[in-house]
Enzyme design. Structure first.
Site, mmCIF file in Angstrom:
data_model
loop_
_atom_site.group_PDB
_atom_site.id
_atom_site.type_symbol
_atom_site.label_atom_id
_atom_site.label_comp_id
_atom_site.label_asym_id
_atom_site.label_seq_id
_atom_site.Cartn_x
_atom_site.Cartn_y
_atom_site.Cartn_z
ATOM 1 C CB THR A 59 2.315 2.040 -28.771
ATOM 2 O OG1 THR A 59 3.147 0.986 -28.281
ATOM 3 C CG2 THR A 59 1.849 1.716 -30.175
ATOM 4 C CG ASN A 134 13.149 -1.731 -27.641
ATOM 5 O OD1 ASN A 134 13.557 -0.932 -28.491
ATOM 6 N ND2 ASN A 134 12.522 -2.836 -27.954
ATOM 7 C CD GLN A 162 13.298 0.243 -22.851
ATOM 8 O OE1 GLN A 162 13.944 0.122 -21.813
ATOM 9 N NE2 GLN A 162 12.256 -0.518 -23.113
ATOM 10 C CB SER A 182 6.170 4.181 -22.061
ATOM 11 O OG SER A 182 5.318 3.166 -21.598
ATOM 12 C CB CYS A 309 6.853 -15.506 -31.417
ATOM 13 S SG CYS A 309 7.064 -17.254 -31.564
HETATM 14 C C1 LIG Z 1 11.669 1.988 -26.996
HETATM 15 C C2 LIG Z 1 10.210 1.724 -26.834
HETATM 16 N N1 LIG Z 1 9.332 2.466 -27.519
HETATM 17 C C3 LIG Z 1 8.007 2.301 -27.393
HETATM 18 C C4 LIG Z 1 7.488 1.344 -26.560
HETATM 19 C C5 LIG Z 1 6.013 1.182 -26.468
HETATM 20 O O1 LIG Z 1 5.527 1.689 -25.266
HETATM 21 P P1 LIG Z 1 4.137 1.173 -24.665
HETATM 22 O O2 LIG Z 1 4.363 -0.256 -24.253
HETATM 23 O O3 LIG Z 1 3.864 2.068 -23.510
HETATM 24 O O4 LIG Z 1 3.114 1.293 -25.732
HETATM 25 C C6 LIG Z 1 8.361 0.541 -25.816
HETATM 26 C C7 LIG Z 1 7.823 -0.492 -24.931
HETATM 27 O O5 LIG Z 1 8.456 -1.455 -24.617
HETATM 28 C C8 LIG Z 1 9.760 0.731 -25.958
HETATM 29 O O6 LIG Z 1 10.633 0.003 -25.281
#
Ligand SMILES: Cc1ncc(COP(=O)(O)O)c(C=O)c1O
Length: 376
Positions: A59, A134, A162, A182, A309
């Protein structure tokens, strides 16, 4: 996490607890560990170590790329199927008066590079299109997108959270300027990530403080997390050499085939598009996805609907609806994701559970009996 990752991290909680910016030998030890991890992450992405900026996760990496690049008067292009880390950042840019174009996707979840070409404007500053989705695992044509951005001198960020460690990535091959990863999507811990920033990219920092990470991200380094990310990157490289990704794809395909063979009125979302090896997203018509998630969870299988949700009302997935799925089909869809440790026995176990749970839920579904009489 993989056990090897925890083993690599453990000394940095107890024996080597120095601040990596301190001059004393404790600090120097942890600094060396951070730089070794940076080299491993750089090898995984095919970039220079100095181009890796450690963050608190995907994020933050996505936010840094978007907010660090877009300025008033700029135009930004992204897609309708991005993770909320990019999607909501882009919506926030709009609130700040920056124009954003959200490119549509086709039925398989793919952005059309020609749509990107058409959307470009003289003031387009940034294109942010994810590497792999994702929810569906669908891989975007990132190399084509990168080529278009390079030709038109627009900065290209790709959210590869991902994709990293699941498919080989070379930043030069996709000509991206920034790329997010991540830890917890690659067998490293939660709360650690990185942004690749191509040398010379004029990215502004989001966090101000010390001169950490070459002034691109202030804050004392999460040494243990960084060491874990580095170890996971190293293990991922070894995994590619041993074709671990192909083995995961075989297990995923077996899971898909077995479910589709035994459960009617079901299908794979994103079928036909290139996908990362560990993810499948399957719709089960006449079933409420949440009910299936709970039924499977009670039996020991953890899957997700991928839907958010909000205030008690279940919204269908923005990714699946963008792909043209009817809201009821989107609500009936589940994401199954595999990790490196999954075994073929677990695949048998999972497909058997899905078969039984889907059958039971459909027995309770009047719509199924009315609409699909052949199966009632
Ligand atoms: C495609 C994608 N981008 C960003 C994120 C966010 O990453 P983080 O959970 O490390 O903040 C995720 C997390 O699931 C993700 O799947």
């Amino acid at each position: 996490m993989l056990p090897e990752v925890l083993d690599a991290m453990r000394p940095y909680f107890f024996d080597h607890f120095g601040n990596a910016s301190s001059i004393h030998h404790h600090g120097q030890e942890t600094r060396a560990a951070v730089e070794r991890a940076r080299e491993s992450v750089a090898k995984l992405l095919g970039c220079r170590p100095a181009e890796v900026v450690f963050t608190s996760g995907g994020t933050e990496a996505d936010n840094l790329a978007v907010f660090g690049m877009a300025r008033p008067g700029d135009h930004v292009i992204t897609s309708t199927v991005e993770h909320h880390a990019v999607l909501n950042s882009s919506k926030h840019l709009e609130e700040e008066g920056i124009e954003v174009t959200f490119l549509p996707v086709d039925g398989a979840g793919l952005v059309n590079p020609d749509d990107l070409r058409r959307a470009l404007r003289p003031n387009t500053k940034l294109v942010s299109i994810m590497f792999a989705n994702n929810e569906t695992g669908v891989i975007q044509p990132v190399a084509d997108i990168g080529r278009i951005c390079a030709e038109t001198e627009v900065y290209f960020h790709t959210d590869a959270v991902q994709a990293a460690a699941k498919v080989p990535i070379r930043v030069n091959g996709i000509a991206c300027d920034m790329l997010s990863i991540s830890g917890h999507k690659m067998h490293a811990p939660q709360g650690i990530g990185a942004l690749y920033v191509r040398k010379g990219t004029p990215l502004s920092a989001m966090l101000y403080g010390g001169n950490h990470e070459r002034s691109r991200r202030a804050g004392t380094e999460n040494v243990a997390g960084i060491v874990g990310l580095g170890k996971a990157a190293e293990l991922a490289m070894k995994g590619f050499e041993a074709s671990a990704d192909k083995q995961t794809a075989q297990l995923r395909d077996r899971l898909e085939q077995s479910i589709l063979e035994h459960v009617d009125s079901a299908g794979v979302n994103g079928h036909g598009a290139p996908r990362v090896p560990n993810t499948t997203n399957i719709y089960f018509d006449y079933i409420e996805g949440e009910a299936l998630v709970i039924a499977l969870d009670l039996k020991g299988l953890a899957v997700s609907t991928g839907a958010a949700c909000s205030s008690g009302a279940l919204e269908p997935s923005h990714v699946l609806t963008a792909m043209g799925l009817r809201p009821d089909r989107a609500r009936s869809s589940l994401r199954f994701s595999l990790g490196k440790q999954n075994t073929s026995e677990e695949i048998e176990f999972a497909s058997e559970l899905v078969k039984i749970a889907a059958g039971r839920l459909r027995e309770l579904s009047p719509l199924y009996h009315k609409t699909a009489p052949a199966h009632s």
